[in-house]
Structure formats: C-alpha cells, structure tokens
Design a protein around this motif. Structure first.
Motif, PDB file in Angstrom:
ATOM      1  N   CYS A   1      52.326  38.576  42.680  1.00 40.60           N
ATOM      2  CA  CYS A   1      52.965  37.790  41.508  1.00 40.60           C
ATOM      3  C   CYS A   1      54.651  37.542  41.708  1.00 40.60           C
ATOM      4  CB  CYS A   1      52.760  38.479  40.143  1.00 40.60           C
ATOM      5  SG  CYS A   1      51.171  38.362  39.648  1.00 40.60           S
ATOM      6  N   ILE A   2      55.397  38.487  42.179  1.00 42.29           N
ATOM      7  CA  ILE A   2      56.817  38.451  42.243  1.00 42.29           C
ATOM      8  C   ILE A   2      57.139  37.809  43.592  1.00 42.29           C
ATOM      9  CG2 ILE A   2      58.757  39.815  42.666  1.00 42.29           C
ATOM     10  CD1 ILE A   2      57.443  40.061  39.874  1.00 42.29           C
ATOM     11  N   GLN A   3      56.481  38.066  44.930  1.00 44.01           N
ATOM     12  CA  GLN A   3      56.719  37.279  45.828  1.00 44.01           C
ATOM     13  C   GLN A   3      56.287  36.078  46.244  1.00 44.01           C
ATOM     14  OE1 GLN A   3      55.634  40.117  48.900  1.00 44.01           O
ATOM     15  NE2 GLN A   3      57.554  41.780  48.420  1.00 44.01           N
ATOM     16  N   ALA A   4      55.023  35.661  45.693  1.00 46.06           N
ATOM     17  CA  ALA A   4      54.263  34.581  45.834  1.00 46.06           C
ATOM     18  C   ALA A   4      53.467  34.196  44.801  1.00 46.06           C
ATOM     19  CB  ALA A   4      53.297  34.701  47.131  1.00 46.06           C
ATOM     20  N   PRO A   5      54.266  33.764  43.506  1.00 48.98           N
ATOM     21  CA  PRO A   5      53.481  33.334  42.378  1.00 48.98           C
ATOM     22  C   PRO A   5      52.424  32.153  42.452  1.00 48.98           C
ATOM     23  CG  PRO A   5      55.834  33.079  42.099  1.00 48.98           C
ATOM     24  CD  PRO A   5      55.587  33.805  43.429  1.00 48.98           C
ATOM     25  N   ASP A   6      53.014  31.148  43.115  1.00 51.00           N
ATOM     26  CA  ASP A   6      52.370  29.956  43.513  1.00 51.00           C
ATOM     27  C   ASP A   6      50.981  30.341  44.227  1.00 51.00           C
ATOM     28  OD1 ASP A   6      53.970  28.020  41.954  1.00 51.00           O
ATOM     29  OD2 ASP A   6      55.370  28.313  43.649  1.00 51.00           O
ATOM     30  N   ALA A   7      51.126  30.842  45.194  1.00 47.53           N
ATOM     31  CA  ALA A   7      49.990  31.415  45.938  1.00 47.53           C
ATOM     32  C   ALA A   7      49.034  31.964  45.340  1.00 47.53           C
ATOM     33  CB  ALA A   7      50.465  31.978  47.169  1.00 47.53           C
ATOM     34  N   THR A   8      49.601  32.940  44.401  1.00 47.16           N
ATOM     35  CA  THR A   8      48.668  34.052  43.805  1.00 47.16           C
ATOM     36  C   THR A   8      47.962  33.109  42.857  1.00 47.16           C
ATOM     37  OG1 THR A   8      50.072  35.745  43.845  1.00 47.16           O
ATOM     38  CG2 THR A   8      48.577  35.756  41.916  1.00 47.16           C
ATOM     39  N   LEU A   9      48.477  32.315  42.011  1.00 43.45           N
ATOM     40  CA  LEU A   9      47.551  31.354  41.110  1.00 43.45           C
ATOM     41  C   LEU A   9      47.024  30.547  41.587  1.00 43.45           C
ATOM     42  CD1 LEU A   9      50.671  30.318  38.549  1.00 43.45           C
ATOM     43  CD2 LEU A   9      48.789  32.121  38.132  1.00 43.45           C
ATOM     44  N   PHE A  10      47.112  29.754  42.863  1.00 42.32           N
ATOM     45  CA  PHE A  10      46.420  29.045  43.529  1.00 42.32           C
ATOM     46  C   PHE A  10      45.112  29.700  43.969  1.00 42.32           C
ATOM     47  CE2 PHE A  10      44.365  26.581  46.988  1.00 42.32           C
ATOM     48  CZ  PHE A  10      44.846  25.382  46.990  1.00 42.32           C
ATOM     49  N   ALA A  11      45.405  30.898  44.535  1.00 39.56           N
ATOM     50  CA  ALA A  11      44.184  31.681  44.957  1.00 39.56           C
ATOM     51  C   ALA A  11      42.932  32.021  43.872  1.00 39.56           C
ATOM     52  CB  ALA A  11      44.289  32.991  45.710  1.00 39.56           C
ATOM     53  N   LEU A  12      43.550  32.379  42.647  1.00 35.94           N
ATOM     54  CA  LEU A  12      42.746  32.890  41.813  1.00 35.94           C
ATOM     55  C   LEU A  12      42.211  31.903  40.888  1.00 35.94           C
ATOM     56  CD1 LEU A  12      44.962  36.052  40.684  1.00 35.94           C
ATOM     57  CD2 LEU A  12      42.671  36.118  41.722  1.00 35.94           C
ATOM     58  N   ILE A  13      42.826  30.848  40.712  1.00 35.56           N
ATOM     59  CA  ILE A  13      42.174  29.659  39.980  1.00 35.56           C
ATOM     60  C   ILE A  13      41.311  28.789  40.976  1.00 35.56           C
ATOM     61  CG2 ILE A  13      42.911  27.213  39.252  1.00 35.56           C
ATOM     62  CD1 ILE A  13      45.484  28.323  38.252  1.00 35.56           C
ATOM     63  N   TYR A  14      41.661  28.878  42.099  1.00 34.60           N
ATOM     64  CA  TYR A  14      40.501  28.121  43.229  1.00 34.60           C
ATOM     65  C   TYR A  14      39.363  28.888  43.292  1.00 34.60           C
ATOM     66  CZ  TYR A  14      38.905  26.408  47.649  1.00 34.60           C
ATOM     67  OH  TYR A  14      38.174  25.843  48.865  1.00 34.60           O
ATOM     68  N   LEU A  15      39.353  30.363  43.101  1.00 34.69           N
ATOM     69  CA  LEU A  15      38.348  31.053  43.105  1.00 34.69           C
ATOM     70  C   LEU A  15      37.456  31.155  41.944  1.00 34.69           C
ATOM     71  CD1 LEU A  15      39.809  34.172  45.596  1.00 34.69           C
ATOM     72  CD2 LEU A  15      38.035  32.460  46.008  1.00 34.69           C
ATOM     73  N   SER A  16      38.101  31.309  40.980  1.00 35.51           N
ATOM     74  CA  SER A  16      37.597  31.334  39.628  1.00 35.51           C
ATOM     75  C   SER A  16      36.716  30.045  39.195  1.00 35.51           C
ATOM     76  CB  SER A  16      38.675  31.239  38.390  1.00 35.51           C
ATOM     77  OG  SER A  16      39.387  32.710  38.380  1.00 35.51           O
ATOM     78  N   ALA A  17      37.001  28.874  39.883  1.00 31.13           N
ATOM     79  CA  ALA A  17      36.418  27.657  39.543  1.00 31.13           C
ATOM     80  C   ALA A  17      35.186  27.492  40.224  1.00 31.13           C
ATOM     81  CB  ALA A  17      37.066  26.523  40.175  1.00 31.13           C
ATOM     82  N   GLN A  18      34.828  28.733  41.334  1.00 34.52           N
ATOM     83  CA  GLN A  18      33.347  28.578  42.035  1.00 34.52           C
ATOM     84  C   GLN A  18      32.772  30.090  42.011  1.00 34.52           C
ATOM     85  OE1 GLN A  18      35.209  29.624  46.349  1.00 34.52           O
ATOM     86  NE2 GLN A  18      35.622  27.616  45.620  1.00 34.52           N
ATOM     87  N   GLU A  19      33.221  30.975  41.324  1.00 35.95           N
ATOM     88  CA  GLU A  19      32.911  32.413  41.394  1.00 35.95           C
ATOM     89  C   GLU A  19      32.046  32.704  40.026  1.00 35.95           C
ATOM     90  OE1 GLU A  19      31.489  35.103  43.105  1.00 35.95           O
ATOM     91  OE2 GLU A  19      33.421  34.257  44.070  1.00 35.95           O
ATOM     92  N   THR A  20      30.759  33.108  40.670  1.00 34.39           N
ATOM     93  CA  THR A  20      29.856  33.901  39.585  1.00 34.39           C
ATOM     94  C   THR A  20      29.413  35.305  40.133  1.00 34.39           C
ATOM     95  OG1 THR A  20      27.859  32.727  40.598  1.00 34.39           O
ATOM     96  CG2 THR A  20      28.917  31.747  38.698  1.00 34.39           C
ATOM     97  N   ALA A  21      29.333  35.584  41.519  1.00 37.65           N
ATOM     98  CA  ALA A  21      28.938  36.654  41.727  1.00 37.65           C
ATOM     99  C   ALA A  21      29.868  37.965  41.452  1.00 37.65           C
ATOM    100  CB  ALA A  21      28.570  36.571  43.399  1.00 37.65           C
ATOM    101  N   THR A  22      31.113  37.856  41.503  1.00 34.57           N
ATOM    102  CA  THR A  22      31.891  38.650  41.153  1.00 34.57           C
ATOM    103  C   THR A  22      32.831  38.099  40.068  1.00 34.57           C
ATOM    104  OG1 THR A  22      33.470  38.056  42.984  1.00 34.57           O
ATOM    105  CG2 THR A  22      32.093  39.814  43.508  1.00 34.57           C
ATOM    106  N   TYR A  23      32.234  37.665  39.172  1.00 33.37           N
ATOM    107  CA  TYR A  23      33.007  36.935  38.120  1.00 33.37           C
ATOM    108  C   TYR A  23      34.148  37.940  37.279  1.00 33.37           C
ATOM    109  CZ  TYR A  23      34.071  35.295  33.493  1.00 33.37           C
ATOM    110  OH  TYR A  23      34.688  34.842  32.379  1.00 33.37           O
ATOM    111  N   SER A  24      33.668  39.017  36.982  1.00 35.01           N
ATOM    112  CA  SER A  24      34.349  39.856  36.052  1.00 35.01           C
ATOM    113  C   SER A  24      35.660  40.219  36.833  1.00 35.01           C
ATOM    114  CB  SER A  24      33.679  41.119  35.715  1.00 35.01           C
ATOM    115  OG  SER A  24      34.195  41.883  34.831  1.00 35.01           O
ATOM    116  N   ALA A  25      35.606  40.485  37.890  1.00 40.83           N
ATOM    117  CA  ALA A  25      36.776  41.164  38.662  1.00 40.83           C
ATOM    118  C   ALA A  25      37.844  39.797  38.977  1.00 40.83           C
ATOM    119  CB  ALA A  25      36.394  41.730  40.260  1.00 40.83           C
TER     120      ALA A  25
END
Length: 403
Positions: free
Chosen positions: A141-165
């Motif tokens: 979050c501190i070093q690469a906030p844009d990449a962090t948000l990108f990865a998690l928003i991208y994964l959240s839009a397709q993830e059901t198997a490990t949804y909670s984590a």
C-alpha cells in the motif's frame, strides 16, 4: 521483545524501513516497510516526545545490525556500560533494503496465504502468520498503492473460489490507503484499521466462500451466522491472542449503524465506519453465483453515501483516494475503445488508461496508453470485466501500471 535505543540519524529517509520503529514501551510507531519520506515527517514523530527503539528479536536485519553495532563499539574500546546504553547509529542500517522487500507482491500467493490463515487460524502461530501477511499488504500500500488497488479490484471482479480472503485484502488495503493518503490518520491508527478490515469476517471465512458460489436460498443457520459474525470474529481474535481493544472493537461494531460527524466518534468507531464503507464497495464489485457484480463506477459512487443516503466524510475520502474509476476498472472511451484504468489520475474521473480492445473489437498488438483527460479519449462509462473478451494476464497488466 528486546528493545534497544535507536538514534534518529539511523532512520533511512525516502526508502522502506528495514525494521519496525517502536516507542520505549514497545508501542508500534511505524511498521517495517513504511517509508518516512522526509525530515519533516521524522521531526513530527520526534515532536511527540517519544524515544525511538527497535526490537532486535523481530527481524534478522535488526539483529545483525545490532550485533554489528556492539562489535564495532567493542573494537573501539568502549566500556560495556557505555555499549549497552548507546543507541544504534545510522551505520547499522547503511545497507539497502532486502531485495524481497522491494519485489512486487505475488497476489495469487497472497490469496492462498490469506485464505489458509483466515479459514483455519491457530493460536500457536496466528500472530506471526498474520503479521507477515499484514506487513506485506502495508508495504504494498505504501510503496505501490496503484498496483495494489489494480490487482485487488481486478481479482475481486472475477473471484469466487477465494472470495473471502480477496475481499478482506481489498477492504484492508482500501482502508489503509484512504487512512494514509486522505484522512491522514496517525500510522498506528492506519495499521489498526488494516488489521481490523483484514479480520472483520474471520469467524465466517469458510461460509463466505461457500455463499459466493451458493445458488439456493440462505438457510436459517446461515442467516444467524451472518448476523452474529462481528461478535464471533472479535471473540475468536481474543482467543487467538489479539489484545488491542481498538482493533477488537472495530471488528465487533463494523456492521453497526453510525451517525454524526466522524471526528467526534470514538476511535474504534471511526475505524469501523471506514471498514464498513470499504466493505460495502468491495462486496458490490464481487460476483456471486446468483448475480453479476455491480459496475465499479456505480459501486464507487454508492460509496459516497452513508446508510441514510447522505454524503459524509468517509464517502468523500474514499472517492478522493480511489477516484471514480480506480485502477483495475475497465472503461469505454469516447473513441469507442475499451481500456483499463492503470493508475489514479489528477482528477477522480481522468485516470491514465491502456486500450485492450480497439474500435473494431480486436485487441491491439499490445495495450495502447491513453490520456483520459483528453476529449477524444474521455471515459464514457465503466464496463463489466467479464464482458471484455481479450484480457491480458494480471502480471502483464501490472507491468503497465509500474511503467
């Protein structure tokens, strides 16, 4: 815990701390990996009247630096009493941060680690495993906030198997970025809100993953488990050794109804209000077996309002921190092209983007950078990730974010 005094000159400015920075009583002032950007920020910490300490038992780097410091003083002929009392100076941390501290986060690995930790927590190793996961997220979050948000928003839009984590990590990182960049909360509180968000649903991790893929109506037992999960999560965290009352209370009340100005609320409720709103945003953009995810821009706009449909400080802070089209959002441009938002822009609705589908519906040879602040490439709307037929692997997209 073995605390030794640390000279202010030993703090590396402008790069990740190779150690956790603590007060004399061991209270965490700054997490390992946090970047103190300039001398003024360090002066603000020192102005609190605290002495700086490090725990040499926390990391190999701290222990090696301390031993090197002792050895140097011994060779210089200092008395043992002087050696024991002297703070560690800057020479102990002159070496650069470890290479693995600077590597981009491995998000699939983090999904797996977070799932294992939250679904089956064990008291004997929960503290160490949780700290390692949380430290990694803080550093990202501190070093690469844009990449962090990108990865998690991208994964959240397709993830059901490990949804909670995945959901927990997105909420935690959203909260920490908002707290750090917009609300300007003290570092201790920023870390607390990340911990609370990451563990808010720890008592129902397996159930959450099940519900993301469940097509039949909720059973009475499932409804009851959802209703009381904040209390059960706080209780479970106590059993796992968590003693921070603010963290525990934020988890316990993260689904309560809050009113009134944010600043006048108790500290734990302030954390809970931010967790609650980030939780709602992350839930809206995630798919379920029974429904498609909400449009990211629509979910972001909905985050602007509280439970009474009124705008408030938390909603405004989330919009300011993430933008209307946060990194990882697929969008339609005025040119007819489909692009993905790479980073946050100068304004909430003008992020830098990269074209992944041309006007003819075909992918370009490689993504084409566009400036969405220009009229010809203005963003008209966000589009569902699943409707984008040609998608690059996450690693390839993250390489674009870091350019």
């Amino acid at each position: 815990m073995k605390l030794v005094a640390l000279a202010p000159e030993a703090i590396p400015l402008g790069r990740p701390l190779p150690f956790a920075l603590r007060g004399q009583d061991g209270v965490l002032l700054a997490q390992k990996g946090y970047v103190i950007g300039h001398q003024e920020e360090l002066r603000r910490i020192l102005a609190l009247g605290v002495n700086l300490w490090l725990d040499v038992d926390e990391s190999r780097e701290a222990r090696q630096a301390y031993l090197g410091h002792l050895n140097k003083m011994l060779l210089s002929g200092h008395a043992l009493g002087t050696i024991a009392a002297a703070p560690v100076g800057p020479e102990g941390f002159a070496s650069p941060a470890r290479a693995d501290d600077e590597r981009p986060a491995d998000w699939p690995d983090l999904q797996l680690r977070a799932t294992r930790l939250l679904a089956a927590p064990l008291a004997e190793n929960f503290g160490d495993r949780f700290k390692h996961l949380h430290d990694t997220l803080v550093r990202s979050c501190i070093q690469a906030p844009d990449a962090t948000l990108f990865a998690l928003i991208y994964l959240s839009a397709q993830e059901t198997a490990t949804y909670s984590a995945t959901h927990a990590m997105l909420v935690a990182c959203t909260c920490m970025i908002v707290a750090h960049e917009v609300l300007r909360w003290p570092d201790v509180r920023m870390l607390q809100v990340g911990r609370a968000a990451l563990t808010m649903n720890i008592a129902m991790t397996t159930l959450q993953d099940q519900l993301a893929q469940q097509t039949e109506p909720l059973s009475a037992a499932q409804i009851a488990a959802i209703a009381d999960h904040p209390e059960r999560s706080a209780a479970l965290l106590r059993q796992l050794g968590v003693a921070d009352p603010v963290w525990l209370e934020a988890v316990r009340c993260h689904h309560q109804h809050f009113e009134g100005p944010l600043e006048s609320a108790p500290e734990a409720q302030q954390l809970a209000r931010l967790v609650q709103r980030a939780d709602q945003f992350a839930a809206r953009i995630a798919p379920r077996a029974t429904r498609a995810p909400m449009d990211v821009a629509a979910a972001m706009r909905a985050s602007y309002f509280d439970t009474t449909r009124q705008p408030d400080a938390i909603g405004a802070a989330i919009i300011k921190a993430l933008g209307i089209y946060p990194p990882g959002t697929f969008v339609r441009l005025a040119s007819g092209e489909i692009a993905v938002a790479l980073r946050r822009g100068a304004s909430a609705n003008t992020p830098p983007v990269a074209v992944v589908l041309k006007r003819d519906g075909l992918p370009p040879g490689e993504p084409i950078p566009r400036d969405s602040a220009q009229p010809e490439w203005k963003i008209l709307a966000s589009v569902a990730q699943k409707s984008v037929r040609a998608q690059l692997p996450l690693a390839a997209l993250l390489a674009l974010v870091r350019r």
